[in-house]
Design an enzyme around this catalytic site. Structure first.
Site, short mmCIF file in Angstrom:
data_model
loop_
_atom_site.label_atom_id
_atom_site.label_comp_id
_atom_site.label_asym_id
_atom_site.label_seq_id
_atom_site.Cartn_x
_atom_site.Cartn_y
_atom_site.Cartn_z
CG HIS A 287 -0.92 -16.08 45.16
ND1 HIS A 287 -1.42 -15.18 46.27
CD2 HIS A 287 0.16 -16.43 44.82
CE1 HIS A 287 -0.66 -14.94 46.73
NE2 HIS A 287 0.41 -15.56 45.38
CG HIS B 49 3.81 -13.66 41.30
ND1 HIS B 49 1.95 -13.71 41.34
CD2 HIS B 49 3.86 -13.99 43.17
CE1 HIS B 49 2.04 -14.02 42.49
NE2 HIS B 49 2.59 -14.82 43.79
CD GLU C 133 10.72 -18.94 43.32
OE1 GLU C 133 11.34 -18.19 42.98
OE2 GLU C 133 11.28 -19.50 44.79
CG ASP C 134 5.85 -21.62 43.06
OD1 ASP C 134 7.36 -21.25 43.17
OD2 ASP C 134 5.35 -20.78 43.94
CG ASP D 251 3.68 -12.11 46.64
OD1 ASP D 251 2.70 -12.95 46.44
OD2 ASP D 251 4.47 -12.13 46.47
CG ASP E 277 -10.13 10.62 72.79
OD1 ASP E 277 -9.61 10.04 72.64
OD2 ASP E 277 -10.74 11.39 73.28
#
Ligand code: MN
Length: 746
Positions: free
Chosen positions: A64, A89, A93-94, A158, A279
């Site tokens: 990711h 990134h 956070e994770d 992201d 069109d």
């Protein structure tokens, strides 16, 4: 980690290295060694930090951030710093990595970008029922706009990757992410000039909210591709010779169909079939000219085109002299092409085209290549926009919900140019009033406005302005802002200034009101403590005690001794009424207590009501919409109002699904019928409804047009979607030429 072992692990590893090398190649051969080292070390850190984590698709997580970095470099044209930040990134956070770790290894700039990205906490994996926190999230996204713009650019990369891979998340999450994307990210991408990103985000959002429509339109686009290409060739052919002789170097002439989403919107808005939309495409002529000649060259091409084809006198758009604030600049005209069809022609230079597709990142890169170059009108327009953003955000006492909707209306909307009598130009959102213009000049001017002259004529302050108006504001020496002014302005700036002014006035009144109530209670030896203030506020329906006190001071509260005592529960006479009330209601609730049939978010007991506009049935795909004051309303995802609700109030959408069981009560559904007059057809239909299928009919209304055909509408009570589908099938069998449809579909 046990998750990835043996051959599987080897395959992932090979793929990962391949993608990583591709990323480095995208950044170019000339990338300095120390940048390569930095990127390598970011990749290495991210890979180790995310090790053992997999995405919903089953892929190792590191794919990711790597994909996000690839989008940043390849599709937005961002440089090494952004790529490093994109790779990292999600780490703070994770994972266990801290901001300090990042700063220590990569320096303060990268750390501050990561900090911004971490603050925009991800809602991707959580189905968060709390709407205010949704709005808080948006607010955080918007606040980062005032910081390093790269934060928001990487966030968009992201989001784009998350949307591209949305297929593997649960359905309820899809709806939420997709509506969020429509609500804020697509308009934001548009505002930042990232046209390609905006179009893709919209298309993907449609794909996940309305897969059938998406599939139909994309299939039809493929089927009609050859016809389109043939027309473009016919259009270009007669121009070729002239263009070659014009001395302008033409890089490319292309015709691109509208996006799937914009075709869908047009079909919906104008209620027309695909055949009348497909069109509608623009022909783009891209030229290669040095920057000082590009404007003149665009006009030369314009002359060639309009010599051959008659131009529409009202459709010339000169974005060359007045670029849009997102940096877009080009010359647009509409001409009468072969077969008598109006065709939009867009003329722009290669540089302008690059800016149009890739946005400001590309724009700035051009600028960096030409140091010392004076500010172009494009820079100016964008800087003005960014200043407006910062001003709106500085208005931080607004609630997150207000701020977000304000932002959408004024900052992300269409804009126009209005002039002072001296010829200074102000950019305002479309729909702004003379009063907005006053505030755009200066807040003191705004507050003291008593009138305005538009193009020399005296107008009321709430007068809506139009593009190109010349506006003169007439002021007095005193501040005059009133509540009513809030309805006469559109911009966040004006609203904020008016609110600030009113608030200071209001505080004075609230204090007075509180004193009045204190005196009243003291008269009966009661005390106005917090709990009593709450009871009174709630009884009179005010959102806060401050507003209640304000109303008390302005004479808006009628209260006597009995009422006061009953509100504060100070006397027994109140209680019998309460008991009576609940007695009366009890048997009813016991008998007819509607069973909870819908799970909202993860909540099995949240109250809801079915929307009247689309009459959802069990089996329909549905979502919840949080209304103001009426709780959760359940709509079908194909409800005519759904797109609007989802795109404008995405943060108020919550996933909902039917409980998997049978339902005792019946649901209302509406059906339309159309056909050729036939004796007895109405009675045949009613027979089927009431006898064969035991459907309860609420109403039926059928009309003959007197020329051999009839049409009508019926309301029936139905158990679920299958039941309805079956009924419709049976009704269709009553006649060869009959059209039976469920109503309230898009
Ligand atoms: Mn992410």
């Amino acid at each position: 980690m046990a998750l990835l072992e043996g051959e599987m692990y080897e395959a992932y590893r090979a793929e990962l290295l391949k993608q990583y090398r591709h990323l480095l190649r995208t950044l170019g051969k000339d990338l300095p060694k120390e940048k390569v080292k930095l990127i390598h070390s970011a990749f290495d850190l991210a890979a180790r930090a995310h090790e053992g984590t997999v995405r919903k698709s089953g892929e190792p997580y590191i794919f990711h951030p790597l994909a996000v970095a690839q989008i940043a470099a390849g599709e937005l044209g961002l440089g090494a710093t952004s790529v490093v930040a994109a790779l990292l990134h999600d780490t703070v956070e994770d994972t266990d990595i801290t901001l300090e770790d990042i700063e220590y290894r990569f320096g303060p700039k990268i750390a501050s970008i990561i900090n911004g990205l971490t603050k925009i906490s991800t809602v991707f994996d959580s189905v968060d029922r709390d709407t205010s926190s949704q709005a808080e999230n948006f607010k955080k996204v918007l606040l980062t706009l005032g910081e390093d713009l790269r934060v928001i650019l990487i966030k968009l990369c992201d989001r784009l990757h998350n949307m591209r891979t949305l297929g593997s998340v649960p359905d309820s999450t899809k709806l939420k992410i997709a509506s969020e994307t429509m609500y804020i990210y697509a308009p934001l991408a548009d505002r930042l000039g990232l046209n390609a990103v905006k179009l893709e985000l919209e298309d993907l959002a449609l794909k996940f909210t309305d897969p059938d429509t998406y599939r139909d339109i994309s299939r039809m686009l493929v089927e009609t591709k050859r016809v389109r290409q043939k027309y473009i060739r016919e259009f270009i052919e007669p121009l070729k010779e002239e263009l070659d002789g014009s001395g302008v170097h033409i890089v490319e002439i292309k015709g691109r169909p509208k996006s799937i989403y914009s075709i869908h919107r047009k079909m919906q808005r104008q209620q027309i079939p695909f055949e009348e939309v497909y069109d509608a495409f623009a022909i783009r002529i891209i030229i290669d000219s040095p920057i000082n000649l590009e404007k003149a060259d665009c006009w030369r091409v314009y002359a060639v085109v309009t010599d051959k084809y008659r131009s529409h006198d009202k459709r010339l758009r000169d974005w060359l002299s007045h670029p849009k604030s997102n940096g877009y600049s080009a010359l647009h005209t509409t001409v009468l092409g072969p077969k008598g069809r109006w065709v939009e022609v867009q003329i722009r230079s290669k540089r302008m085209d690059d800016v149009a597709e890739r946005g400001l990142a590309a724009h700035w890169r051009y600028k960096a290549d030409m140091p010392g170059q004076a500010n172009t009108p494009q820079d100016q327009a964008f800087e003005n926009w960014l200043n407006t953003v910062k001003e709106t955000l500085a208005n931080s006492d607004m609630s997150a919900l207000d701020l977000v909707s304000e932002f959408r209306n004024t900052i992300l909307g269409e804009e126009m140019y209005v002039f002072t009598p001296l010829g200074d130009v102000k950019t305002l959102p479309v729909g702004s009033s003379a009063l907005d213009f006053g505030f755009a000049i200066h807040s003191e001017i705004g507050l003291r406005t008593i009138g305005a002259k538009v193009n020399g004529k005296l107008v009321p302050i709430g007068q809506e302005l139009r593009n190109g108006d010349i506006v003169e504001i007439i002021t007095t020496s005193k501040n005059r802002a009133k509540y009513d002014w809030l309805n006469q302005v559109k911009t966040g700036r004006a609203k904020g200034k008016i609110r600030d002014f009113l608030k200071s006035e209001r505080n004075k009144l609230s204090i007075q009101g509180k004193e009045i109530m204190e005196r009243l209670l003291r008269k009966y030896s009661l005390e106005l403590h917090e709990a009593n203030a709450q009871k009174l506020t709630r009884h009179f329906g005010y959102p806060s005690s401050q507003e209640f006190f304000h109303a008390a001071a302005s004479g808006g509260i009628k209260i006597n001794k009995d009422l006061l005592f009953s509100i504060l529960n100070q006397r027994t006479p109140v209680e019998p009424t309460e008991i009576k009330g609940s007695e009366g209601a009890a048997p009813q609730t016991a008998k007819k207590a509607p069973k909870q049939q819908i799970v909202i978010g993860d909540d099995h007991d949240l109250p809801y009501a079915l929307a009247k506009c689309c009459h959802p049935l069990p089996g329909d795909s549905i979502f919840g919409f949080i209304t103001i004051g009426e709780g959760v309303k359940i709509h079908r995802t194909t409800c005519p109002n759904a797109t609007k609700l989802m795109s404008q109030y995405g943060y108020r959408i919550i996933p909902a699904k039917w409980k998997d069981e049978s339902y005792e009560r019946a649901f209302e559904a509406r059906i339309s019928v159309k056909g050729i007059d036939d004796v007895g057809i109405v009675s045949r239909m009613t027979d089927i409804i009431s006898k064969d299928l035991e459907v309860n009919m609420k109403s039926i209304h059928i009309e003959s047009d007197g020329q051999g055909s009839f049409s009508g509408k019926m309301e029936v009570l139905i158990n679920n979607l299958n039941h309805l589908t079956h009924l419709i099938e049976r009704l269709k069998e009553t006649h060869r030429y009959i059209e039976v449809k469920r109503l309230d579909e898009v």
